[in-house]
Each structure stands twice: as structure tokens, then as C-alpha cells.
Design an enzyme around this catalytic site. Structure first.
Site, PDB file in Angstrom:
ATOM      1  N   LYS A  34     127.305 132.397  68.757  1.00 41.29           N
ATOM      2  CA  LYS A  34     126.076 132.033  69.351  1.00 41.29           C
ATOM      3  C   LYS A  34     125.992 130.790  69.299  1.00 41.29           C
ATOM      4  O   LYS A  34     126.568 129.803  68.808  1.00 41.29           O
ATOM      5  CB  LYS A  34     124.815 132.445  68.713  1.00 41.29           C
ATOM      6  N   ARG A  38     126.650 142.580  64.931  1.00 44.27           N
ATOM      7  CA  ARG A  38     127.366 142.780  66.258  1.00 44.27           C
ATOM      8  C   ARG A  38     128.188 141.541  66.630  1.00 44.27           C
ATOM      9  O   ARG A  38     127.612 140.495  66.548  1.00 44.27           O
ATOM     10  CB  ARG A  38     126.041 142.769  67.199  1.00 44.27           C
TER      11      ARG A  38
END
Length: 260
Positions: free
Chosen positions: A208, A242
């Protein structure tokens, strides 16, 4: 059967998009997508999450028809090749319906039923677990943690109202969605507070932008930063992580679980 609290489960990411933020989009490359799916299953992934629309900030939305064109052919082939559960990463009920018809068994809704409430009825009818993520447009809050928790409570209530059994609900605080770097760090630091909701917790931090901004690194060089978030996330109560890099993250998960 997932036995929450006994170990952390790993969800592998398979993006069949041309514009994934993480640089791993495999649209128009079905053979590579299938090879990636087999690799992640072999490395120990517990779930495979297939998505056909990029959720990176600023990404253009795609039509239902285009999303189906990207996802369904790959999903059909993957379902034949691997035995682990497949999750469909979509907020559109028609895409989820066709994906469930073709072998998916879990719905991963990045809008927590705010974009298409019909996903709740679909999950209830099909007996499919549903992941409800916090998301919002913009990153302005008066009390960020309280508002994220309240939003997730709303999403859960809609699912329950539609008939989704409580044991089929998973929550996701939505790292990187409608949040600043500081917000994301605060959620990670206070992740254990989400246990008040009483549902299994999915954490999606892999590659991210928060990691990129802190380390000043592009997506393909965020492995160690992701590992740090996974380890701390598990210590703070994450039940599923995830990730893009299943092999290395499985080792992080096993070590973190041994400690926890």
C-alpha cells in the site's frame, strides 16, 4: 472451515486489471494469471481473491460488462485448477452473482454494502461469506476510529438484516481507503480495538501507498514494509492477511503466529 483464533489465514491477491496500483495487473494475460494462481495455492494461500477493477485512488470505474469480461474467464479456469476457496473482489452484485455461479464462494466488498446493498441479499441466498470493508470518499473525520467502527457496524447490520448469518461476516478496516497515512498508521496501532465488533478481521496492507510514502519505495520494493504490517497486524488480532507475495508472507505469518 476456518477456525478463527487458531491461526492466521492468508489471502492471495490476483488482479486481472490493466492498472493495478501494485504493478501486478494481469488483464489480457490469462496464462500468467492461471500460473500465478497455481503458484499462490502451492505456496500455502488459504483463499484466492480475484478482482477485475482497480481500487487504487483515482482509478476509473469500469462497467459491469468490462469487469465480467476480465474476471469470469480467469475465474472459471482457476476454479478448475485449485481447490482453495475463491473470493470475488467486487462491489457490484451482478458481477458477484456470476462469479459465484462460476466457482467463487466468498464476496469481498470494498464498499461495505454502501454502493450496492443487493450484495447482502445475494450473500444470504447463496450462503456465501461476505467481507465488509470500511471505505469513504475523502479522508475527513471528526473522530476517525469511532467513525470507522460505526460505519462497519452499519455494514454488518445491513448484512444481518438481509439474512446473512453472523458466522459468514468478516470485517476489514480498509487500510488505504478514504484515509491519510496518519489514519492508516493509527488504525494499525489500534487494530485490536476492532475486536469490539465481534467478527473476524481481515487486514489488507500489502504494497500500500502508506508503506511507499514512509519508506520512499515503489510498489515492487515494499516487501519488508508489508512484512512489518503483517507481523504487527497479527499481534494486534488480524485473522486474515491479504497479500501479493504469498511465499514470503506465509513465513512471516507462521513466525508471528508462533509468537502470538
Amino acid at each position: 472451515e476456518f477456525r478463527w483464533g487458531e491461526r492466521t489465514y492468508v489471502m492471495g491477491i490476483l488482479n486481472v486489471t490493466p492498472d493495478s496500483f501494485s504493478g501486478d495487473g494481469l488483464d489480457e494475460r490469462p496464462d500468467e494469471a492461471l500460473a500465478r494462481a497455481k503458484e499462490m495455492a502451492a505456496q500455502g494461500a488459504d483463499i484466492l481473491d480475484i478482482g477485475g477493477e482497480s481500487t487504487r485512488p483515482g482509478a476509473a470505474s469500469v462497467s459491469i460488462e468490462e469487469e465480467l469480461r476480465r474476471v469470469i474467464p480467469v475465474l472459471k479456469q482457476v476454479a478448475k485448477l485449485i481447490s482453495i476457496p475463491i473470493s470475488i473482489d467486487t462491489y457490484k452484485s451482478e458481477v458477484a452473482r456470476q462469479a459465484l455461479d462460476c466457482g467463487a464462494s466468498v464476496i469481498n466488498d470494498v464498499w461495505g454494502l454502501k454502493e450496492d446493498i443487493r450484495l447482502a441479499a445475494l450473500a444470504a441466498k447463496r450462503g456465501a461469506p461476505i467481507i465488509l470493508m470500511h471505505n469513504q470518499r475523502g479522508a475527513i473525520y471528526n473522530n476517525m476510529m469511532a467513525e470507522v467502527l460505526d460505519s462497519l457496524r452499519w455494514s454488518v447490520a445491513q448484512a444481518i438484516k438481509a439474512g446473512v448469518p453472523a458466522e459468514n461476516i468478516i470485517i476489514d478496516p480498509g487500510i488505504g481507503f478514504g484515509k491519510t497515512v496518519e489514519h492508516n498508521l493509527e488504525i494499525m496501532r489500534r487494530l485490536d480495538e476492532f475486536s469490539v465488533l465481534g467478527y473476524p478481521l481481515l487486514l489488507g496492507t500489502s504494497r500500500k501507498s502508506t508503506i511507499g510514502k514512509i519508506l520512499d519505495l515503489p510498489p515492487d520494493q515494499r516487501l519488508e514494509g508489508t512484512a512489518a504490517t503483517v507481523a504487527i497486524g497479527i499481534a494486534k488480532g488480524a485473522d486474515i492477511v491479504r497479500v501479493h507475495d504469498v511465499g514470503p508472507m506465509m513465513r512471516v505469518v507462521r513466525m508471528s503466529d508462533a509468537i502470538v
